[in-house]
Design a protein around this motif. Structure first.
Motif, short mmCIF file in Angstrom:
data_model
loop_
_atom_site.label_atom_id
_atom_site.label_comp_id
_atom_site.label_asym_id
_atom_site.label_seq_id
_atom_site.Cartn_x
_atom_site.Cartn_y
_atom_site.Cartn_z
N LYS A 156 -60.65 84.62 -54.78
CA LYS A 156 -59.73 84.24 -55.66
C LYS A 156 -60.43 83.19 -56.30
O LYS A 156 -60.93 82.14 -55.83
N ALA A 157 -59.71 82.77 -57.53
CA ALA A 157 -59.25 81.59 -58.01
C ALA A 157 -58.14 80.17 -58.06
O ALA A 157 -57.24 81.84 -58.88
N VAL A 158 -58.12 79.83 -58.41
CA VAL A 158 -57.04 78.94 -58.95
C VAL A 158 -56.92 77.49 -60.00
O VAL A 158 -58.13 77.23 -59.94
N VAL A 159 -56.09 78.24 -61.07
CA VAL A 159 -57.02 77.22 -61.67
C VAL A 159 -55.52 76.50 -63.02
O VAL A 159 -54.36 76.85 -62.95
N VAL A 160 -55.88 75.48 -63.40
CA VAL A 160 -55.00 74.71 -63.70
C VAL A 160 -55.37 74.21 -65.12
O VAL A 160 -56.88 73.83 -65.56
N TRP A 161 -54.68 74.61 -66.17
CA TRP A 161 -55.02 74.46 -67.89
C TRP A 161 -54.44 73.13 -68.40
O TRP A 161 -53.25 73.70 -68.98
N GLY A 162 -54.96 71.81 -68.15
CA GLY A 162 -53.75 70.73 -69.06
C GLY A 162 -53.91 70.01 -68.12
O GLY A 162 -53.09 70.10 -66.92
N TYR A 163 -53.09 68.41 -68.52
CA TYR A 163 -52.74 67.40 -68.24
C TYR A 163 -51.53 68.21 -66.94
O TYR A 163 -50.06 67.94 -67.66
N GLN A 164 -51.25 67.59 -66.01
CA GLN A 164 -50.02 68.03 -65.37
C GLN A 164 -49.56 69.70 -65.31
O GLN A 164 -48.54 69.93 -65.09
N ALA A 165 -50.26 70.45 -65.41
CA ALA A 165 -49.58 71.91 -66.04
C ALA A 165 -49.88 72.69 -64.55
O ALA A 165 -50.43 71.79 -63.39
N PRO A 166 -48.80 73.77 -64.06
CA PRO A 166 -49.23 74.63 -62.60
C PRO A 166 -49.58 74.99 -62.81
O PRO A 166 -51.11 75.58 -63.48
N GLU A 167 -50.40 75.53 -61.63
CA GLU A 167 -51.27 76.31 -60.65
C GLU A 167 -51.05 77.71 -61.48
O GLU A 167 -50.29 77.92 -60.69
N MET A 168 -51.92 78.33 -61.65
CA MET A 168 -52.25 79.98 -61.94
C MET A 168 -52.94 80.03 -61.17
O MET A 168 -54.48 79.64 -60.31
N SER A 209 -65.96 77.09 -53.45
CA SER A 209 -66.55 76.17 -55.26
C SER A 209 -65.12 75.27 -56.19
O SER A 209 -65.15 76.32 -56.55
N ARG A 210 -65.10 73.94 -56.53
CA ARG A 210 -64.17 73.66 -57.35
C ARG A 210 -64.97 72.90 -58.13
O ARG A 210 -65.55 72.57 -58.27
N TYR A 211 -64.23 73.22 -59.66
CA TYR A 211 -64.75 72.49 -60.94
C TYR A 211 -63.52 72.07 -61.65
O TYR A 211 -62.99 72.31 -61.53
N GLN A 212 -64.61 70.56 -62.19
CA GLN A 212 -63.63 70.38 -63.45
C GLN A 212 -63.82 69.63 -64.42
O GLN A 212 -65.17 69.71 -64.67
N GLY A 213 -63.23 69.65 -65.46
CA GLY A 213 -63.07 69.97 -66.64
C GLY A 213 -62.40 68.38 -66.70
O GLY A 213 -62.21 67.48 -65.78
N ARG A 214 -62.14 67.98 -68.45
CA ARG A 214 -61.33 67.02 -68.44
C ARG A 214 -59.86 67.30 -68.17
O ARG A 214 -59.50 66.72 -67.92
N ASN A 215 -59.46 67.52 -68.70
CA ASN A 215 -57.80 68.33 -68.22
C ASN A 215 -57.67 69.72 -67.29
O ASN A 215 -56.38 69.80 -66.98
N GLU A 216 -58.67 70.30 -67.27
CA GLU A 216 -58.33 71.81 -66.73
C GLU A 216 -58.98 71.92 -64.99
O GLU A 216 -60.91 70.93 -64.55
N SER A 217 -59.41 72.35 -64.07
CA SER A 217 -59.94 72.69 -62.87
C SER A 217 -59.64 73.90 -62.71
O SER A 217 -59.03 75.44 -63.22
N PHE A 218 -61.21 74.36 -62.15
CA PHE A 218 -60.88 75.37 -62.13
C PHE A 218 -61.50 75.97 -60.37
O PHE A 218 -62.54 75.53 -59.87
N TRP A 219 -60.98 76.23 -58.98
CA TRP A 219 -60.96 76.71 -58.03
C TRP A 219 -61.17 77.83 -56.71
O TRP A 219 -60.32 78.29 -57.24
N GLU A 220 -62.58 77.95 -57.12
CA GLU A 220 -62.57 79.96 -56.47
C GLU A 220 -62.93 79.45 -54.96
O GLU A 220 -63.36 78.60 -54.76
N HIS A 221 -61.89 80.16 -54.54
CA HIS A 221 -61.79 80.23 -52.95
C HIS A 221 -61.50 81.62 -52.59
O HIS A 221 -61.05 82.18 -52.85
N GLN A 222 -62.70 82.84 -51.64
CA GLN A 222 -62.60 83.58 -50.53
C GLN A 222 -62.88 84.38 -52.16
O GLN A 222 -61.82 85.58 -52.19
#
Length: 203
Positions: free
Chosen positions: A180-192, A165-178
């Motif tokens: 776990k989650a991959v989160v990007v917080w800010g424009y061109q910020a590294p993945e967490m 499940s992938r969600y997109q905000g203004r400059n943030e994204s949240f991808w939940e998979h198996q």
């Protein structure tokens, strides 16, 4: 007598009477400019129904935003109407207007917690306990999530994804998979890389 028989047949078929009236939007169609997006809404029953739905959701949000400082809701709604009316530039105008309504309804329902939520779910990111992301999921259409990280909050809407499940905000994204989650917080910020915190989520 003929009209009465026609109404009776509609009722027996389980079809709604006066459906065209039920689909009218909340604004006065007699006063909208010809060829405008508002005129398109007046001419399209499904868009009229979305306008009615948004009006109800906006009223619910207004009740919760009564003490909001600064009072953002009205200003944001005026901005949204301007954006909706820009759909005259779109190749598929009805689809653009429909998507605009659906997204706005979902945003209001999530931001003001108008629907039952799943969560909050706590995630620890990059193996650092203090680097915490908190996600609260809402069954809107499209689905949405309110994500908190540090002192900031982002409302994100679900996007089409090959998996998870992938969600997109203004400059943030949240991808939940198996789980776990991959989160990007800010424009061109590294993945967490984030994992649920079992001890927090049991509370």
């Amino acid at each position: 007598m003929k009209l009465r028989n026609n109404l009776l047949l509609l009722a027996m078929a389980g079809l709604p009477l006066l459906s065209s009236q039920a689909a009218e939007p909340t604004f006065n169609c007699a006063k909208v400019p010809a060829g405008s997006i508002e005129a398109l809404i007046c001419q399209t029953p499904s868009l009229g129904e979305l306008d009615q739905h948004l009006a109800k959701v906006y009223q619910q949000a207004s009740a919760k935003a009564v003490n909001e400082h600064p009072p953002l809701l009205k200003a944001e709604q005026r901005g949204w109407i301007k954006g909706r009316d820009d759909c005259w530039k779109a190749e598929d105008k009805p689809l653009c207007v429909s998507d605009s309504y659906r997204q706005r309804i979902a945003e209001l329902q999530a931001r003001y917690a108008l629907l039952p939520a799943t969560g909050p779910v706590f995630y620890s990111c990059d193996g650092i306990a203090a680097k915490e992301v908190v996600a609260t999921f809402y069954p809107t259409d499209p689905a949405s999530v309110v994500v908190e990280f540090g002192d900031s909050t982002s409302l994100m809407l679900q996007q089409v994804a090959a998996s998870g499940s992938r969600y997109q905000g203004r400059n943030e994204s949240f991808w939940e998979h198996q789980g776990k989650a991959v989160v990007v917080w800010g424009y061109q910020a590294p993945e967490m890389q984030c994992e649920p915190r079992a001890e927090r989520n049991k509370q």
